[in-house]
Design a protein around this motif. Structure first.
Motif, PDB file in Angstrom:
ATOM      1  N   ASN A 110       0.845  -1.203   0.000  1.00 57.00           N
ATOM      2  CA  ASN A 110       0.000   0.000   0.000  1.00 57.00           C
ATOM      3  C   ASN A 110       0.877   1.248   0.000  1.00 57.00           C
ATOM      4  O   ASN A 110       1.710   1.441   0.887  1.00 57.00           O
ATOM      5  CB  ASN A 110      -0.915   0.006   1.227  1.00 57.00           C
ATOM      6  CG  ASN A 110      -1.896  -1.146   1.206  1.00 57.00           C
ATOM      7  OD1 ASN A 110      -2.582  -1.363   0.208  1.00 57.00           O
ATOM      8  ND2 ASN A 110      -1.971  -1.892   2.300  1.00 57.00           N
ATOM      9  N   LEU A 111       0.675   2.106  -0.997  1.00 60.53           N
ATOM     10  CA  LEU A 111       1.475   3.311  -1.157  1.00 60.53           C
ATOM     11  C   LEU A 111       0.632   4.539  -0.816  1.00 60.53           C
ATOM     12  O   LEU A 111      -0.569   4.568  -1.083  1.00 60.53           O
ATOM     13  CB  LEU A 111       1.973   3.448  -2.602  1.00 60.53           C
ATOM     14  CG  LEU A 111       3.162   2.600  -3.060  1.00 60.53           C
ATOM     15  CD1 LEU A 111       2.918   1.112  -2.891  1.00 60.53           C
ATOM     16  CD2 LEU A 111       3.516   2.908  -4.517  1.00 60.53           C
ATOM     17  N   TYR A 117      -3.230   7.730  -2.874  1.00 65.03           N
ATOM     18  CA  TYR A 117      -2.976   6.337  -2.516  1.00 65.03           C
ATOM     19  C   TYR A 117      -2.885   5.485  -3.783  1.00 65.03           C
ATOM     20  O   TYR A 117      -3.443   5.806  -4.831  1.00 65.03           O
ATOM     21  CB  TYR A 117      -4.098   5.798  -1.621  1.00 65.03           C
ATOM     22  CG  TYR A 117      -4.258   6.541  -0.318  1.00 65.03           C
ATOM     23  CD1 TYR A 117      -3.576   6.142   0.826  1.00 65.03           C
ATOM     24  CD2 TYR A 117      -5.095   7.653  -0.230  1.00 65.03           C
ATOM     25  CE1 TYR A 117      -3.716   6.823   2.012  1.00 65.03           C
ATOM     26  CE2 TYR A 117      -5.241   8.353   0.949  1.00 65.03           C
ATOM     27  CZ  TYR A 117      -4.548   7.923   2.077  1.00 65.03           C
ATOM     28  OH  TYR A 117      -4.695   8.614   3.262  1.00 65.03           O
ATOM     29  N   ASN A 118      -2.176   4.379  -3.656  1.00 66.59           N
ATOM     30  CA  ASN A 118      -2.079   3.412  -4.750  1.00 66.59           C
ATOM     31  C   ASN A 118      -1.638   2.068  -4.175  1.00 66.59           C
ATOM     32  O   ASN A 118      -1.224   1.983  -3.017  1.00 66.59           O
ATOM     33  CB  ASN A 118      -1.082   3.893  -5.818  1.00 66.59           C
ATOM     34  CG  ASN A 118      -1.330   3.243  -7.172  1.00 66.59           C
ATOM     35  OD1 ASN A 118      -2.221   2.408  -7.314  1.00 66.59           O
ATOM     36  ND2 ASN A 118      -0.535   3.607  -8.165  1.00 66.59           N
ATOM     37  N   THR A 119      -1.723   1.047  -5.002  1.00 68.87           N
ATOM     38  CA  THR A 119      -1.268  -0.293  -4.627  1.00 68.87           C
ATOM     39  C   THR A 119      -0.281  -0.775  -5.675  1.00 68.87           C
ATOM     40  O   THR A 119      -0.472  -0.558  -6.877  1.00 68.87           O
ATOM     41  CB  THR A 119      -2.447  -1.279  -4.547  1.00 68.87           C
ATOM     42  OG1 THR A 119      -3.380  -0.805  -3.586  1.00 68.87           O
ATOM     43  CG2 THR A 119      -1.970  -2.666  -4.126  1.00 68.87           C
ATOM     44  N   MET A 160       3.784   5.557 -14.144  1.00 73.33           N
ATOM     45  CA  MET A 160       2.354   5.704 -13.885  1.00 73.33           C
ATOM     46  C   MET A 160       2.065   5.885 -12.396  1.00 73.33           C
ATOM     47  O   MET A 160       1.219   6.697 -12.014  1.00 73.33           O
ATOM     48  CB  MET A 160       1.608   4.479 -14.423  1.00 73.33           C
ATOM     49  CG  MET A 160       1.678   4.314 -15.936  1.00 73.33           C
ATOM     50  SD  MET A 160       1.065   5.765 -16.827  1.00 73.33           S
ATOM     51  CE  MET A 160      -0.660   5.734 -16.365  1.00 73.33           C
ATOM     52  N   THR A 161       2.776   5.139 -11.548  1.00 74.61           N
ATOM     53  CA  THR A 161       2.599   5.312 -10.106  1.00 74.61           C
ATOM     54  C   THR A 161       3.026   6.709  -9.678  1.00 74.61           C
ATOM     55  O   THR A 161       2.389   7.343  -8.832  1.00 74.61           O
ATOM     56  CB  THR A 161       3.408   4.253  -9.340  1.00 74.61           C
ATOM     57  OG1 THR A 161       2.944   2.946  -9.707  1.00 74.61           O
ATOM     58  CG2 THR A 161       3.257   4.421  -7.841  1.00 74.61           C
ATOM     59  N   SER A 162       4.109   7.194 -10.286  1.00 69.99           N
ATOM     60  CA  SER A 162       4.573   8.543  -9.968  1.00 69.99           C
ATOM     61  C   SER A 162       3.512   9.580 -10.319  1.00 69.99           C
ATOM     62  O   SER A 162       3.253  10.515  -9.542  1.00 69.99           O
ATOM     63  CB  SER A 162       5.865   8.836 -10.734  1.00 69.99           C
ATOM     64  OG  SER A 162       6.258  10.171 -10.560  1.00 69.99           O
ATOM     65  N   LYS A 163       2.857   9.428 -11.482  1.00 68.53           N
ATOM     66  CA  LYS A 163       1.811  10.369 -11.864  1.00 68.53           C
ATOM     67  C   LYS A 163       0.629  10.308 -10.913  1.00 68.53           C
ATOM     68  O   LYS A 163       0.016  11.333 -10.588  1.00 68.53           O
ATOM     69  CB  LYS A 163       1.357  10.079 -13.292  1.00 68.53           C
ATOM     70  CG  LYS A 163       2.384  10.407 -14.353  1.00 68.53           C
ATOM     71  CD  LYS A 163       1.873  10.055 -15.743  1.00 68.53           C
ATOM     72  CE  LYS A 163       2.925  10.370 -16.803  1.00 68.53           C
ATOM     73  NZ  LYS A 163       2.465   9.999 -18.165  1.00 68.53           N
ATOM     74  N   TYR A 196      -1.378  -4.884 -15.022  1.00 67.86           N
ATOM     75  CA  TYR A 196      -2.513  -4.483 -14.194  1.00 67.86           C
ATOM     76  C   TYR A 196      -2.060  -3.869 -12.869  1.00 67.86           C
ATOM     77  O   TYR A 196      -2.632  -2.898 -12.401  1.00 67.86           O
ATOM     78  CB  TYR A 196      -3.420  -5.685 -13.928  1.00 67.86           C
ATOM     79  CG  TYR A 196      -4.166  -6.145 -15.152  1.00 67.86           C
ATOM     80  CD1 TYR A 196      -5.247  -5.424 -15.657  1.00 67.86           C
ATOM     81  CD2 TYR A 196      -3.782  -7.291 -15.836  1.00 67.86           C
ATOM     82  CE1 TYR A 196      -5.934  -5.829 -16.786  1.00 67.86           C
ATOM     83  CE2 TYR A 196      -4.467  -7.713 -16.974  1.00 67.86           C
ATOM     84  CZ  TYR A 196      -5.536  -6.982 -17.440  1.00 67.86           C
ATOM     85  OH  TYR A 196      -6.199  -7.383 -18.574  1.00 67.86           O
ATOM     86  N   THR A 197      -1.028  -4.446 -12.259  1.00 75.02           N
ATOM     87  CA  THR A 197      -0.524  -3.928 -10.996  1.00 75.02           C
ATOM     88  C   THR A 197       0.904  -3.450 -11.208  1.00 75.02           C
ATOM     89  O   THR A 197       1.750  -4.220 -11.670  1.00 75.02           O
ATOM     90  CB  THR A 197      -0.544  -5.007  -9.902  1.00 75.02           C
ATOM     91  OG1 THR A 197      -1.870  -5.527  -9.780  1.00 75.02           O
ATOM     92  CG2 THR A 197      -0.099  -4.429  -8.574  1.00 75.02           C
ATOM     93  N   PRO A 198       1.196  -2.189 -10.901  1.00 78.03           N
ATOM     94  CA  PRO A 198       2.553  -1.670 -11.144  1.00 78.03           C
ATOM     95  C   PRO A 198       3.579  -2.342 -10.242  1.00 78.03           C
ATOM     96  O   PRO A 198       3.252  -2.871  -9.174  1.00 78.03           O
ATOM     97  CB  PRO A 198       2.416  -0.177 -10.844  1.00 78.03           C
ATOM     98  CG  PRO A 198       1.240  -0.076  -9.926  1.00 78.03           C
ATOM     99  CD  PRO A 198       0.305  -1.162 -10.347  1.00 78.03           C
ATOM    100  N   ARG A 199       4.827  -2.310 -10.716  1.00 73.78           N
ATOM    101  CA  ARG A 199       5.946  -2.825  -9.923  1.00 73.78           C
ATOM    102  C   ARG A 199       6.797  -1.657  -9.437  1.00 73.78           C
ATOM    103  O   ARG A 199       7.058  -0.719 -10.174  1.00 73.78           O
ATOM    104  CB  ARG A 199       6.822  -3.750 -10.771  1.00 73.78           C
ATOM    105  CG  ARG A 199       6.137  -5.005 -11.250  1.00 73.78           C
ATOM    106  CD  ARG A 199       7.121  -5.827 -12.089  1.00 73.78           C
ATOM    107  NE  ARG A 199       6.526  -7.060 -12.575  1.00 73.78           N
ATOM    108  CZ  ARG A 199       7.175  -7.973 -13.304  1.00 73.78           C
ATOM    109  NH1 ARG A 199       8.443  -7.761 -13.629  1.00 73.78           N
ATOM    110  NH2 ARG A 199       6.561  -9.065 -13.705  1.00 73.78           N
ATOM    111  N   ILE A 200       7.222  -1.749  -8.212  1.00 74.67           N
ATOM    112  CA  ILE A 200       8.179  -0.784  -7.680  1.00 74.67           C
ATOM    113  C   ILE A 200       9.346  -1.578  -7.103  1.00 74.67           C
ATOM    114  O   ILE A 200       9.188  -2.731  -6.684  1.00 74.67           O
ATOM    115  CB  ILE A 200       7.542   0.133  -6.626  1.00 74.67           C
ATOM    116  CG1 ILE A 200       6.985  -0.695  -5.461  1.00 74.67           C
ATOM    117  CG2 ILE A 200       6.435   0.982  -7.244  1.00 74.67           C
ATOM    118  CD1 ILE A 200       6.428   0.149  -4.317  1.00 74.67           C
TER     119      ILE A 200
END
Length: 411
Positions: A110-111, A117-119, A160-163, A196-200
């Motif tokens: 969980n970010l 928020y994002n996952t 995409m997570t950064s945006k 579908y789910t981003p990777r970090i």
């Protein structure tokens, strides 16, 4: 020349339906060939995009489950690669293994940043990971050795997570919350829009400490190979590697389900062979369609020559030479075929352009660009015009050779 063009235009205007049918036969063949070739290139682009920047000369080792007893151990044991295997691969296969990386996974992290928020799936990785797995860093840096040694809470985000979290602002140096723990963003990379789910990414030591109680098991080992040029050399290397891993993890070297070695080069070659076969099949279908159009052209040309034999007789009676009659008719055939071919090319590229706008909506960003090569289209266009001229020349030559009296009597 001007008079000849005016005569061609006059002939075409007097025989609009026949000219349309001749041009349409060529246009349809070219159009279908462009669509088929474009579709084949779209499939090939999708396959290459699925590999992305992944090192083609790489292999990956995954864990499995034993299917047979071995040295007192029962079947059904889970076998997982670990950090000790890195030393085994590095020390015992220095002539074949170049770079090596390991990764572990924590699903559904969980970010949070401020009110955003994002996952994402959190990957703990080693520094060589981007070179092997094709991760393209676009800002900042990737995980380094100091991060690993000091177990730093640092993270590399996908674009995409950064945006989502930062709304276009520069995230480098900012602190985000991952499962309620602060991580400093040190880099950005270009993510896969169709995932579908981003990777970090974070240091593997940090992920081990926080989520895995400092265990040494990893999700996979990835490495690039060198000096392996043939399928036989590749098979020999994989057999020796599998046997050595079997000795390290105590499973039979014949138990192929205990561990899996994915050979990227082998899969890439198989994909290339499949798409080369598809390309050949497409060419066969496309040429068949083109031939069908050419047959239509030949039939129309035969009818045209038959109808104009009387005209040829009049021209010869008035002193026209055989080559003049042939040149006139062949020029008409070439003009009609060229116009039809041009129409087919234009329509084909219009359909390709529309497909390039529509298909990404259904492929989540995967590259499926539909674009037939210029050389193939130029070759098909040249062949269609040549065949159209040839099928016009042969019957016209026979008619032009007739005695003027016989030509005037021809019905």
């Amino acid at each position: 020349m001007r008079e000849q063009l005016q005569e061609i235009a006059s002939t075409i205007s007097r025989n609009k339906l026949r000219t349309f049918l001749t041009g349409f036969s060529v246009a349809w063949g070219i159009f279908m060939l462009i669509v088929l070739l474009g579709s084949g290139n779209g499939l090939r682009n999708a396959m290459q995009d699925s590999f992305g920047d992944l090192a083609v000369n790489s292999m990956q080792v995954y864990g499995g489950r034993t299917s047979m007893p071995y040295k007192g151990f029962q079947s059904g044991r889970n076998i997982t690669p670990n950090l000790d295997d890195i030393q085994v691969l590095t020390n015992e296969f220095p002539d074949q293994i170049d770079q090596i990386a390991a990764s572990v996974y924590h699903w559904g992290a969980n970010l949070a940043y401020g009110r955003e928020y994002n996952t994402a799936n959190l990957y703990g990785v080693t520094p060589k990971f981007p070179e092997i797995k094709g991760v393209r860093v676009t800002a900042g840096r990737f995980i380094n050795e100091t991060d690993i040694k000091e177990r730093r809470k640092v993270v590399v985000l996908d674009d995409m997570t950064s945006k989502t979290l930062f709304k276009g602002a520069d995230p480098i140096g900012k602190v985000i919350q991952i499962d309620k723990m602060g991580y400093t963003v040190v880099g950005l990379y270009k993510g896969n829009n169709y995932s579908y789910t981003p990777r970090i990414y974070s240091p593997i030591s940090t992920v081990f400490q926080i989520y895995m109680a400092n265990k040494r098991d990893v999700g996979d080992l990835s490495f690039t190979v060198k000096d392996i040029r043939t399928d036989e050399q590749s098979k020999d290397f994989k057999d020796r590697l599998f046997a050595r891993l079997g000795a390290a993890h105590t499973f039979s070297p014949d138990d192929k389900s205990a561990m899996y070695i994915w050979d990227v080069m082998e899969n890439y070659k198989q994909g290339q062979m499949i798409f080369n076969g598809i390309a050949l099949f497409i060419w066969i279908i496309g040429i068949g369609t083109l031939i069908a159009g050419i047959v239509g052209v030949s039939n129309i040309m035969l009818v045209t020559v038959r109808e104009r034999t009387f005209e040829f007789g009049i021209r010869k009676a008035m002193g026209a030479k055989e080559r003049t009659i042939l040149a006139q008719f062949v020029t008409e055939a070439a003009t009609t075929s060229a116009l039809g071919g041009t129409l087919g090319i234009v329509l084909g590229y219009i359909v390709s352009a529309i497909a390039n706008q529509v298909l990404p909506m259904f492929t989540d960003g995967m590259d499926v660009t539909v674009s037939p090569s210029f050389n193939s289209i130029a070759a098909a266009f040249g062949i269609s015009v040549f065949i159209g001229v040839l099928f016009g020349y042969l019957p016209a030559k026979r008619a032009a050779r007739l005695n003027p009296i016989d030509a005037l009597r021809y019905d």
